[in-house]
Each structure stands twice: as C-alpha cells, then as structure tokens.
Scaffold this motif. Sequence first.
Motif, mmCIF file in Angstrom:
data_model
loop_
_atom_site.group_PDB
_atom_site.id
_atom_site.type_symbol
_atom_site.label_atom_id
_atom_site.label_comp_id
_atom_site.label_asym_id
_atom_site.label_seq_id
_atom_site.Cartn_x
_atom_site.Cartn_y
_atom_site.Cartn_z
ATOM 1 N N THR A 64 0.844 -1.187 0.000
ATOM 2 C CA THR A 64 0.000 0.000 0.000
ATOM 3 C C THR A 64 0.885 1.244 0.000
ATOM 4 O O THR A 64 2.100 1.181 0.239
ATOM 5 C CB THR A 64 -0.894 0.022 1.244
ATOM 6 N N GLU A 65 0.269 2.391 -0.234
ATOM 7 C CA GLU A 65 1.036 3.634 -0.191
ATOM 8 C C GLU A 65 1.679 3.855 1.176
ATOM 9 O O GLU A 65 2.862 4.238 1.245
ATOM 10 C CB GLU A 65 0.149 4.816 -0.581
ATOM 11 N N LEU A 109 4.816 1.856 1.317
ATOM 12 C CA LEU A 109 5.873 2.407 0.480
ATOM 13 C C LEU A 109 6.484 3.663 1.084
ATOM 14 O O LEU A 109 7.686 3.913 0.940
ATOM 15 C CB LEU A 109 5.327 2.684 -0.919
ATOM 16 N N ARG A 110 5.674 4.439 1.786
ATOM 17 C CA ARG A 110 6.188 5.686 2.357
ATOM 18 C C ARG A 110 7.104 5.442 3.554
ATOM 19 O O ARG A 110 7.769 6.367 4.044
ATOM 20 C CB ARG A 110 5.040 6.625 2.718
ATOM 21 N N TRP A 152 10.800 7.898 -2.692
ATOM 22 C CA TRP A 152 9.736 8.223 -1.747
ATOM 23 C C TRP A 152 10.100 9.350 -0.796
ATOM 24 O O TRP A 152 9.274 9.757 0.024
ATOM 25 C CB TRP A 152 9.338 6.963 -0.979
ATOM 26 N N LEU A 185 2.529 12.000 -5.267
ATOM 27 C CA LEU A 185 2.682 10.614 -5.719
ATOM 28 C C LEU A 185 3.918 10.538 -6.619
ATOM 29 O O LEU A 185 3.965 11.190 -7.666
ATOM 30 C CB LEU A 185 1.448 10.159 -6.500
ATOM 31 N N ASP A 203 8.045 -0.319 -6.999
ATOM 32 C CA ASP A 203 7.275 -0.426 -5.758
ATOM 33 C C ASP A 203 6.850 -1.873 -5.550
ATOM 34 O O ASP A 203 5.674 -2.235 -5.718
ATOM 35 C CB ASP A 203 6.049 0.492 -5.815
ATOM 36 N N THR A 242 4.473 0.570 -10.298
ATOM 37 C CA THR A 242 3.789 0.887 -9.057
ATOM 38 C C THR A 242 2.454 0.169 -9.053
ATOM 39 O O THR A 242 2.132 -0.560 -10.012
ATOM 40 C CB THR A 242 3.626 2.413 -8.903
ATOM 41 N N SER A 243 1.673 0.358 -8.030
ATOM 42 C CA SER A 243 0.403 -0.369 -7.975
ATOM 43 C C SER A 243 -0.605 0.230 -8.950
ATOM 44 O O SER A 243 -0.558 1.430 -9.258
ATOM 45 C CB SER A 243 -0.172 -0.313 -6.554
ATOM 46 N N ILE A 290 -2.228 3.323 -7.342
ATOM 47 C CA ILE A 290 -1.443 4.555 -7.360
ATOM 48 C C ILE A 290 -1.404 5.129 -8.772
ATOM 49 O O ILE A 290 -1.543 6.353 -8.968
ATOM 50 C CB ILE A 290 -0.025 4.299 -6.816
ATOM 51 N N GLU A 324 -4.725 6.785 -9.525
ATOM 52 C CA GLU A 324 -4.870 8.059 -8.824
ATOM 53 C C GLU A 324 -3.993 9.131 -9.459
ATOM 54 O O GLU A 324 -4.402 10.300 -9.571
ATOM 55 C CB GLU A 324 -4.512 7.880 -7.351
#
Length: 392
Positions: A19-20, A23-24, A31, A39, A47, A374-375, A378, A381
């Motif tokens: 999830t974000e 990753l953060r 990141w 993003l 990711d 990435t996902s 993400i 979005e």
Amino acid sequence: MRMDDAATATREDPFARLTEPDLRRRTSVKWRRFAPDVLPLWVAEMDVDLAEPVVDALQRAIRDGDTGYPCGPGYAEAYASFAAERWGWEPAIDPIRLVPDVMIGISEVFKTLTSPGDTVIVDPPVYPPFYSYLRHLGRRIRPVPLGPDLRLDLAALEAAFARSRADGAGTAMLLCNPHNPTGTVHSAAELATLASLAARHDVLMVVDEIHAPLTLPGAEFTPFLSVPGGESGIVVTSAAKGWNLSGLKAGLAIPGRAAADALARMPEEVGHGASHLGVIAHSAALHDGGRWLDDVRHALLAHRGLLVDLLREQLPSLGWRPGEGTYLAWLDFRALDLGDDPAAVLVERARVALTPGPPFGPEGDGFARLNLATSPAIMGEAVRRIAAAVAG
C-alpha cells in the motif's frame, strides 16, 4: 486472448501487495525527494517486494558475517547462465570484468578505450546521465535522434559515423538496449545493421543493457554481442533494474570476443568499487529470481494496458507510443500546453512527480517520463490527478 495475455490475467500482481503507507516507510530517493502529498512516479525504482532468493542470500550473508570484499566469477557465471536460458546466447566468463555499477562501468570503459576530445554518439531522447558522465570525461557528444517511430535512425547514424571519421576524431557510440526512456526494444536486424556500420567506420560500440531483463512478454530481446559484428562491442549491465537492486551496487562489463583484449586494459581496481553484498544479491537474482521476474514482467504488461485505457479515458490528447520493454512511459504533453517541462508543472498542480523530459535532450521538450512499476491504484490516482489539473 493471446497466450501472454492469458498468463498475465491469471497471475497475482506483485505491485498490488504494498500500500502507499507501506511504500512511504521507504527511505530511498523515490519516496523521500518530494513532499508526502506527492505521488512519485519518476525515478527508476519499483514499488515491489524483493525476490525471495535475493532476501535469502542477503540474510545468509549477514548471518555469516560475509560482508568483506567480492571474490570469484560467481556473478559473471550467473549472468552467463541467465543469458543462455533467456536469450539463447552465452558470453565467455573469463573476460567479464566486475564494475561498481552500470554508469561507472561505462565511464571506466570510455576512460580506458577513448581519449578526451573523442566523439561519442548518443540517440536522444536518452538517459540523462549519458550526457553528464560523457561531459565529465571530456568527450564530445554528437546526438543522432531516434526516428519519429522512436526506433534507431540507421541512415542518420551512418552519416554521423562517416562525419566523425572524416573529422579524424576517435568515435564511439553509447547505446541503450532496450532504450530508456521510450521502452523501444531494438530488433536483431537493427542491431546487426548498426554493428556492421560501426565496423565499417571504426566506431566503438558501448551498450547499456541494464533494462534487458524487463523486456515485456510478447517482445524479444537481442543481446548486442550476439549479432554478427557485435563481437567488437562492450556491454555493461547488472541485475539492478530487473530486480530493483540499485542500492546494492555491482555491475559487469562484458566484452565481445574481439574486444576482450581491449577491455583487459581497464585497471583491475575498477572492480574494487562493487559491493560484496551487491554481488551476492545480483548473482542470486540472476540465478534464482526468474519466477519473480516473470511475475513482474507480466504485471508490467498489464500496467501498460491499464495506462493505455486510463489515458484514452481521461487524457485523450496526451501522446504515448507504448514500448516493448522497461517500466517507463515516455509521455508527450505538447498538446496540453504545459511548456517545455510539464513535469515541473504537474508536481505543483497535480501533486504527481514525473521525470522531466528536457534532460533527455532537446527532443524531450514537452515530454515527461512516467514509471509504471507501481500499484494499479497509485497509477490510477496519478492519472486522475493529472487529468483534473489539466482540466482545471
């Protein structure tokens, strides 16, 4: 449904596992460069979780206190075995040289085999460090842009080779295979023609093949050294991009049969900059990480299709010619009136970070590079934010 599409549809997407917030927690540049509300779909990091064989090899090394200096041909042997299995081509082990990473390896090859003032041909839009490293070495850069189809312009390259030879300067070419940022996978015929032209005009071919493992299902990667005439070239590569190992430094310089003696002149201490843990990780990836790599490749193929759909629905005036390799999308924003550097505009308006196009050469004005690795959530979005910013 094609076989590749069917296989992709039945695989779990490894990029969807993180999830974000997961990753953060990472502290690498992807990141941490931008504010937390941005993003990051820019720098070439994926990711995704590391391949289990890589994790196991690193944990074993740490448990054993195996954190000294690299030794032995294991990395070269792992690469040769991978190349034989994937591409039907196997280099000789003994002439392969360990280097700290791909760009430093390329730099050391040019230090060894060319002189200040020599000409190096590049084919923009192309990876920005090509320019900065070559300028630092005092080499003259001669750009020969890709054609409108984002493939090699062989006629223009032949003219550039001939011009450099007439100028009396030593000449080399630095090639991306596959190409960064376009994702173009050069064909065997293109590479054979290029090798023939280089031989005719006495041009040293140095080839960056770091993205080769990420050639997408349905496309075919051809090692430059495997084509007729390629035996005079030198390839520099690693497992860094294919298995997300850029922080574990280790690369290989691989000469063609006719270039082995030339590469042997590179000082032995160049290899001292490689990390032993990097060598362990890259060797494990090449030797045992094939299943993980295939899951990633099939997911990236699905992401490419998802991005096609997202752009068609939300940003139909944005241009993109999907590539056959890498996890990079070279996006043409010129119709959206965002200026020469749309990435600078979008990070402020949309809170989405892309890689700016202008550093890839003048051909990058009005473009930006997006990272597909990435996902899907993400990426969806990010496109939604860009579309809203452009519409607003």
